[in-house]
Design an enzyme around this catalytic site. Structure first.
Site, PDB file in Angstrom:
ATOM      1  N   CYS A 176       0.845  -1.025   0.020  1.00  0.00           N
ATOM      2  CA  CYS A 176       0.031  -0.119  -0.208  1.00  0.00           C
ATOM      3  C   CYS A 176       0.930   1.282   0.003  1.00  0.00           C
ATOM      4  CB  CYS A 176      -0.859   0.073   1.384  1.00  0.00           C
ATOM      5  SG  CYS A 176      -1.859   1.296   1.192  1.00  0.00           S
ATOM      6  N   HIS A 203      -9.168  -2.998  -3.184  1.00  0.00           N
ATOM      7  CA  HIS A 203      -8.251  -2.505  -2.509  1.00  0.00           C
ATOM      8  C   HIS A 203      -8.462  -1.054  -1.954  1.00  0.00           C
ATOM      9  CE1 HIS A 203      -3.898  -1.875  -0.701  1.00  0.00           C
ATOM     10  NE2 HIS A 203      -4.285  -0.601  -0.985  1.00  0.00           N
ATOM     11  N   GLU A 204      -8.943  -0.208  -3.052  1.00  0.00           N
ATOM     12  CA  GLU A 204      -9.171   1.197  -2.947  1.00  0.00           C
ATOM     13  C   GLU A 204     -10.388   1.296  -2.274  1.00  0.00           C
ATOM     14  OE1 GLU A 204      -5.460   1.418  -4.955  1.00  0.00           O
ATOM     15  OE2 GLU A 204      -6.688   2.771  -3.735  1.00  0.00           O
ATOM     16  N   HIS A 259     -10.179   1.452   1.304  1.00  0.00           N
ATOM     17  CA  HIS A 259      -9.633   2.586   2.022  1.00  0.00           C
ATOM     18  C   HIS A 259     -10.841   3.616   2.277  1.00  0.00           C
ATOM     19  CE1 HIS A 259      -5.340   2.215   1.824  1.00  0.00           C
ATOM     20  NE2 HIS A 259      -5.300   2.044   0.786  1.00  0.00           N
TER      21      HIS A 259
HETATM   22  C1  LIG Z   1       1.800  -0.081  -3.180  1.00  0.00           C
HETATM   23  C2  LIG Z   1       2.332  -0.567  -4.341  1.00  0.00           C
HETATM   24  C3  LIG Z   1       3.169  -1.567  -4.328  1.00  0.00           C
HETATM   25  C4  LIG Z   1       2.908   0.613  -5.237  1.00  0.00           C
HETATM   26  C5  LIG Z   1       1.271  -0.903  -5.306  1.00  0.00           C
HETATM   27  N1  LIG Z   1       1.512  -1.289  -6.656  1.00  0.00           N
HETATM   28  C6  LIG Z   1       1.210  -2.614  -7.000  1.00  0.00           C
HETATM   29  O1  LIG Z   1       0.644  -3.580  -6.429  1.00  0.00           O
HETATM   30  N2  LIG Z   1       1.591  -2.714  -8.538  1.00  0.00           N
HETATM   31  C7  LIG Z   1       1.279  -3.887  -9.297  1.00  0.00           C
HETATM   32  C8  LIG Z   1       0.732  -4.850  -8.674  1.00  0.00           C
HETATM   33  C9  LIG Z   1       0.719  -6.017  -9.588  1.00  0.00           C
HETATM   34  F1  LIG Z   1       0.050  -7.311  -8.938  1.00  0.00           F
HETATM   35  C10 LIG Z   1       1.053  -5.859 -11.035  1.00  0.00           C
HETATM   36  C11 LIG Z   1       1.447  -4.751 -11.402  1.00  0.00           C
HETATM   37  F2  LIG Z   1       1.847  -4.643 -12.660  1.00  0.00           F
HETATM   38  C12 LIG Z   1       1.648  -3.871 -10.600  1.00  0.00           C
HETATM   39  C13 LIG Z   1       0.058  -0.009  -5.250  1.00  0.00           C
HETATM   40  O2  LIG Z   1       0.124   0.862  -6.071  1.00  0.00           O
HETATM   41  N3  LIG Z   1      -1.011   0.022  -4.682  1.00  0.00           N
HETATM   42  C14 LIG Z   1      -2.109   1.037  -4.688  1.00  0.00           C
HETATM   43  C15 LIG Z   1      -2.448   1.465  -3.127  1.00  0.00           C
HETATM   44  O3  LIG Z   1      -2.005   1.378  -2.316  1.00  0.00           O
HETATM   45  N4  LIG Z   1      -3.584   1.881  -3.100  1.00  0.00           N
HETATM   46  O4  LIG Z   1      -4.314   2.577  -2.007  1.00  0.00           O
HETATM   47  C16 LIG Z   1      -1.425  -1.263  -3.824  1.00  0.00           C
HETATM   48  C17 LIG Z   1      -2.035  -2.468  -4.550  1.00  0.00           C
HETATM   49  C18 LIG Z   1      -2.147  -3.765  -3.974  1.00  0.00           C
HETATM   50  C19 LIG Z   1      -3.252  -4.502  -4.574  1.00  0.00           C
HETATM   51  C20 LIG Z   1      -4.185  -3.538  -5.195  1.00  0.00           C
HETATM   52  C21 LIG Z   1      -3.431  -2.105  -5.013  1.00  0.00           C
HETATM   53 ZN   LIG Z   2      -3.684   1.385  -0.251  1.00  0.00          ZN
END
Ligand SMILES: CC(C)(C)[C@H](NC(=O)Nc1cc(F)cc(F)c1)C(=O)N(CC(=O)NO)CC1CCCC1
Ligand SMILES: [Zn+2]
Length: 179
Positions: A110, A153-154, A157
């Protein structure tokens, strides 16, 4: 533009609040905020901009993560078939979901959590989502796979839920089996 300094980190109570519905049609201020959030996620995936501003490559961000307790989030992610989902949504909600569950094999992280937390996070495999986009249209989306996980996930939040709340520890499993 939003950068990592604008991202609220775990421990801040705003991440544990149930966010308020956005009154529609959205105000110019709410539209600008949501557009800024979408730009942040898009920028975070651009190697040059991400490098220049030290952005973590994000796939989504929810308003509480920038300290705004309102029901809106932005996502920018390609699904398994290369279909790009890039949008901001006001008042998103899951209107139906599969019973079947799925998870990311590496667990989840996250943008608001600066530590690795191991463990699988169960999510519905498929969901149908309704919300209002930045153009003011009500959209209905049927999602599965990574995009569906990002939405869930969003959405968590917006309800004060962090991904690690859903990691079922071995002891929880044991307790369930013993009861
Ligand atoms: C926290 C971070 C690691 C930067 C995460 N990125 C991510 O999961 N990228 C990803 C995952 C894959 F399975 C394939 C791919 F191509 C790229 C993310 O942006 N989030 C968003 C966030 O924290 N929103 O509040 C967390 C993700 C975890 C699962 C869904 C969102
Ligand atoms: Zn998050």
């Amino acid at each position: 533009m939003l950068t990592m300094k604008d991202i609220v980190r775990e421990g801040d109570p705003v991440l544990r609040k149930v966010a308020e519905e956005v009154s529609l049609p959205a105000s110019d201020s709410d539209k600008k905020t949501l557009q800024d959030m979408l730009d942040f996620v898009i920028n975070s995936q651009d190697p040059e901009i991400a490098e220049k501003y030290q952005l973590r490559p994000g796939v989504g961000v929810a308003a509480p993560q920038i300290g705004i307790s309102k029901r809106m989030f932005a996502i920018h992610v390609e699904d398994e078939n290369g279909q790009l989902y890039s949008m901001g949504l006001f008042n998103p909600k899951v209107v139906s979901h599969s019973i079947e569950e799925t998870h990311l094999d590496g667990g989840e992280g996250c943008l608001s959590v600066d530590r690795d937390i191991p463990g699988l996070v169960p999510r519905y495999s498929r969901i149908t989502v309704k919300g209002t986009n930045l153009e003011g249209e009500e959209v209905t989306l049927r999602l599965k796979g990574l995009v569906s996980i990002v939405f869930q996930h969003e959405l968590d939040h917006l309800n004060g839920i962090m991904f690690y709340d859903r990691i079922e520890g071995f002891t929880d499993k044991l307790k369930k089996e013993l009861n």
